[in-house]
Design a protein around this motif. Structure first.
Motif, PDB file in Angstrom:
ATOM      1  N   LEU A 151     -19.666  89.329  42.602  1.00 21.01           N
ATOM      2  CA  LEU A 151     -19.063  90.654  42.906  1.00 21.01           C
ATOM      3  C   LEU A 151     -18.600  91.195  41.683  1.00 21.01           C
ATOM      4  O   LEU A 151     -18.776  92.634  41.586  1.00 21.01           O
ATOM      5  N   ASP A 152     -17.920  90.382  40.623  1.00 19.01           N
ATOM      6  CA  ASP A 152     -17.476  91.287  39.538  1.00 19.01           C
ATOM      7  C   ASP A 152     -18.756  91.800  38.918  1.00 19.01           C
ATOM      8  O   ASP A 152     -18.280  93.288  38.413  1.00 19.01           O
ATOM      9  N   ARG A 153     -19.775  91.215  38.691  1.00 19.90           N
ATOM     10  CA  ARG A 153     -20.999  91.857  38.003  1.00 19.90           C
ATOM     11  C   ARG A 153     -21.531  92.876  38.827  1.00 19.90           C
ATOM     12  O   ARG A 153     -21.950  93.913  37.952  1.00 19.90           O
ATOM     13  N   ALA A 154     -21.411  93.017  39.908  1.00 22.77           N
ATOM     14  CA  ALA A 154     -21.911  94.268  40.939  1.00 22.77           C
ATOM     15  C   ALA A 154     -20.948  95.330  40.610  1.00 22.77           C
ATOM     16  O   ALA A 154     -21.419  96.417  40.382  1.00 22.77           O
ATOM     17  N   ARG A 155     -19.603  95.046  40.640  1.00 24.03           N
ATOM     18  CA  ARG A 155     -18.735  96.212  40.204  1.00 24.03           C
ATOM     19  C   ARG A 155     -18.903  96.830  38.913  1.00 24.03           C
ATOM     20  O   ARG A 155     -18.563  98.012  38.833  1.00 24.03           O
ATOM     21  N   ALA A 156     -18.983  95.863  37.883  1.00 22.31           N
ATOM     22  CA  ALA A 156     -19.183  96.198  36.491  1.00 22.31           C
ATOM     23  C   ALA A 156     -20.211  97.097  36.449  1.00 22.31           C
ATOM     24  O   ALA A 156     -20.363  97.947  35.598  1.00 22.31           O
ATOM     25  N   TRP A 157     -21.349  96.605  37.009  1.00 19.00           N
ATOM     26  CA  TRP A 157     -22.690  97.611  36.945  1.00 19.00           C
ATOM     27  C   TRP A 157     -22.497  98.925  37.681  1.00 19.00           C
ATOM     28  O   TRP A 157     -22.754  99.889  36.929  1.00 19.00           O
ATOM     29  N   TYR A 158     -21.751  98.902  38.914  1.00 13.05           N
ATOM     30  CA  TYR A 158     -21.525 100.183  39.291  1.00 13.05           C
ATOM     31  C   TYR A 158     -20.629 101.156  38.529  1.00 13.05           C
ATOM     32  O   TYR A 158     -20.854 102.357  38.383  1.00 13.05           O
ATOM     33  N   ASP A 159     -19.600 100.591  37.827  1.00 15.51           N
ATOM     34  CA  ASP A 159     -18.692 101.266  37.035  1.00 15.51           C
ATOM     35  C   ASP A 159     -19.153 101.494  35.576  1.00 15.51           C
ATOM     36  O   ASP A 159     -18.445 102.230  34.914  1.00 15.51           O
ATOM     37  N   SER A 160     -20.157 100.968  35.300  1.00 12.32           N
ATOM     38  CA  SER A 160     -20.617 100.868  33.821  1.00 12.32           C
ATOM     39  C   SER A 160     -21.052 102.526  33.433  1.00 12.32           C
ATOM     40  O   SER A 160     -21.598 103.174  34.237  1.00 12.32           O
ATOM     41  N   PRO A 161     -20.664 102.807  32.147  1.00 14.46           N
ATOM     42  CA  PRO A 161     -20.972 104.192  31.927  1.00 14.46           C
ATOM     43  C   PRO A 161     -22.733 104.426  31.789  1.00 14.46           C
ATOM     44  O   PRO A 161     -23.100 105.430  32.338  1.00 14.46           O
ATOM     45  N   ALA A 162     -23.275 103.444  31.770  1.00 17.17           N
ATOM     46  CA  ALA A 162     -24.986 103.697  31.839  1.00 17.17           C
ATOM     47  C   ALA A 162     -25.243 104.004  33.227  1.00 17.17           C
ATOM     48  O   ALA A 162     -25.951 105.002  33.477  1.00 17.17           O
ATOM     49  N   TYR A 163     -24.707 103.228  34.562  1.00 16.43           N
ATOM     50  CA  TYR A 163     -25.002 103.751  35.496  1.00 16.43           C
ATOM     51  C   TYR A 163     -24.245 105.219  36.066  1.00 16.43           C
ATOM     52  O   TYR A 163     -25.018 106.030  36.658  1.00 16.43           O
ATOM     53  N   GLN A 164     -23.072 105.278  35.734  1.00 19.18           N
ATOM     54  CA  GLN A 164     -22.451 106.395  35.937  1.00 19.18           C
ATOM     55  C   GLN A 164     -22.907 107.615  35.626  1.00 19.18           C
ATOM     56  O   GLN A 164     -23.003 108.754  36.031  1.00 19.18           O
ATOM     57  N   ASP A 165     -23.608 107.383  34.262  1.00 19.20           N
ATOM     58  CA  ASP A 165     -24.430 108.430  33.803  1.00 19.20           C
ATOM     59  C   ASP A 165     -25.486 109.095  34.356  1.00 19.20           C
ATOM     60  O   ASP A 165     -25.858 110.374  34.497  1.00 19.20           O
ATOM     61  N   ILE A 166     -26.488 108.187  35.086  1.00 23.25           N
ATOM     62  CA  ILE A 166     -27.626 108.436  35.846  1.00 23.25           C
ATOM     63  C   ILE A 166     -27.181 108.712  37.351  1.00 23.25           C
ATOM     64  O   ILE A 166     -28.048 109.379  37.870  1.00 23.25           O
ATOM     65  N   LEU A 167     -26.037 108.486  37.868  1.00 24.08           N
ATOM     66  CA  LEU A 167     -25.691 108.471  39.239  1.00 24.08           C
ATOM     67  C   LEU A 167     -25.861 109.793  39.797  1.00 24.08           C
ATOM     68  O   LEU A 167     -26.539 110.088  40.896  1.00 24.08           O
ATOM     69  N   PRO A 168     -25.479 111.108  39.375  1.00 23.52           N
ATOM     70  CA  PRO A 168     -25.689 112.085  39.787  1.00 23.52           C
ATOM     71  C   PRO A 168     -27.046 112.657  40.046  1.00 23.52           C
ATOM     72  O   PRO A 168     -27.372 113.599  40.798  1.00 23.52           O
ATOM     73  N   LEU A 169     -28.091 111.887  39.088  1.00 20.92           N
ATOM     74  CA  LEU A 169     -29.519 112.059  39.433  1.00 20.92           C
ATOM     75  C   LEU A 169     -29.702 111.925  40.853  1.00 20.92           C
ATOM     76  O   LEU A 169     -30.743 112.713  41.647  1.00 20.92           O
ATOM     77  N   ARG A 170     -29.180 111.025  41.452  1.00 16.52           N
ATOM     78  CA  ARG A 170     -29.443 110.515  42.770  1.00 16.52           C
ATOM     79  C   ARG A 170     -28.519 111.444  43.928  1.00 16.52           C
ATOM     80  O   ARG A 170     -29.156 111.895  44.782  1.00 16.52           O
ATOM     81  N   THR A 171     -27.309 111.197  43.379  1.00 14.77           N
ATOM     82  CA  THR A 171     -26.361 111.759  44.268  1.00 14.77           C
ATOM     83  C   THR A 171     -26.422 113.572  44.863  1.00 14.77           C
ATOM     84  O   THR A 171     -25.995 113.883  45.785  1.00 14.77           O
ATOM     85  N   ARG A 172     -26.990 114.188  43.488  1.00 16.45           N
ATOM     86  CA  ARG A 172     -27.160 115.612  43.807  1.00 16.45           C
ATOM     87  C   ARG A 172     -28.287 115.678  44.680  1.00 16.45           C
ATOM     88  O   ARG A 172     -28.633 116.916  45.232  1.00 16.45           O
ATOM     89  N   ARG A 173     -29.226 114.840  44.907  1.00 17.65           N
ATOM     90  CA  ARG A 173     -30.362 115.050  45.882  1.00 17.65           C
ATOM     91  C   ARG A 173     -30.605 114.232  46.940  1.00 17.65           C
ATOM     92  O   ARG A 173     -31.310 114.619  47.869  1.00 17.65           O
ATOM     93  N   LEU A 174     -29.831 113.264  46.975  1.00 19.56           N
ATOM     94  CA  LEU A 174     -29.894 112.437  48.203  1.00 19.56           C
ATOM     95  C   LEU A 174     -28.497 112.024  48.797  1.00 19.56           C
ATOM     96  O   LEU A 174     -27.863 111.464  48.053  1.00 19.56           O
ATOM     97  N   ASP A 175     -28.412 112.367  50.243  1.00 16.94           N
ATOM     98  CA  ASP A 175     -27.147 111.805  50.805  1.00 16.94           C
ATOM     99  C   ASP A 175     -27.313 110.153  51.067  1.00 16.94           C
ATOM    100  O   ASP A 175     -28.349 109.946  51.526  1.00 16.94           O
ATOM    101  N   GLY A 176     -26.021 109.719  50.970  1.00 14.98           N
ATOM    102  CA  GLY A 176     -26.330 108.336  51.483  1.00 14.98           C
ATOM    103  C   GLY A 176     -24.888 107.644  51.479  1.00 14.98           C
ATOM    104  O   GLY A 176     -23.973 108.204  50.918  1.00 14.98           O
TER     105      GLY A 176
END
Length: 114
Positions: free
Chosen positions: A62-87
């Motif tokens: 779980l620590d690595r799952a959290r670290a991935w989600y909160d990572s700058p690399a993932y947060q950088d691309i997240l808006p590409l999905r959230t602007r286009r897909l609800d979920g």
């Protein structure tokens, strides 16, 4: 113990942002040991209503799952999905390899009797 990122994504219109997100997501998961277990799968609904599709990503814990989600690399691309897909996205710990639901049932029975 493994942990999982689960996403229930609603249908959306095709958009180039989604392709850009998909091109980049694996590189965000690799440093944290993330692996797709289910990706863009249409579900077979047996109970309730589930429009859309599901994604399951496994992490070593779980620590690595959290670290991935909160990572700058993932947060950088997240808006590409959230602007286009609800979920909905959740992080959840798995169970040990020797997990036995009957032990959980016994604990619940004992608590209900108390």
């Amino acid at each position: 113990m493994s942990a999982f990122a689960l996403a229930h994504l609603r249908p959306g219109r095709p958009h180039a942002d989604i392709a850009r997100y998909l091109d980049r997501i694996q590189a965000t998961m690799d440093p944290f040991g993330g692996r797709f277990r289910v990706h863009n799968a249409q579900v077979e609904v047996r109970e309730g209503n589930w429009p859309g599709f599901v994604v399951v990503i496994e992490f070593p814990d779980l620590d690595r799952a959290r670290a991935w989600y909160d990572s700058p690399a993932y947060q950088d691309i997240l808006p590409l999905r959230t602007r286009r897909l609800d979920g909905d996205v959740i992080l959840v710990p798995g169970v040990p390899a020797d997990y036995d639901a009957s032990a959980t049932a016994a604990t619940r029975r004992a608590a209900a009797g108390a």
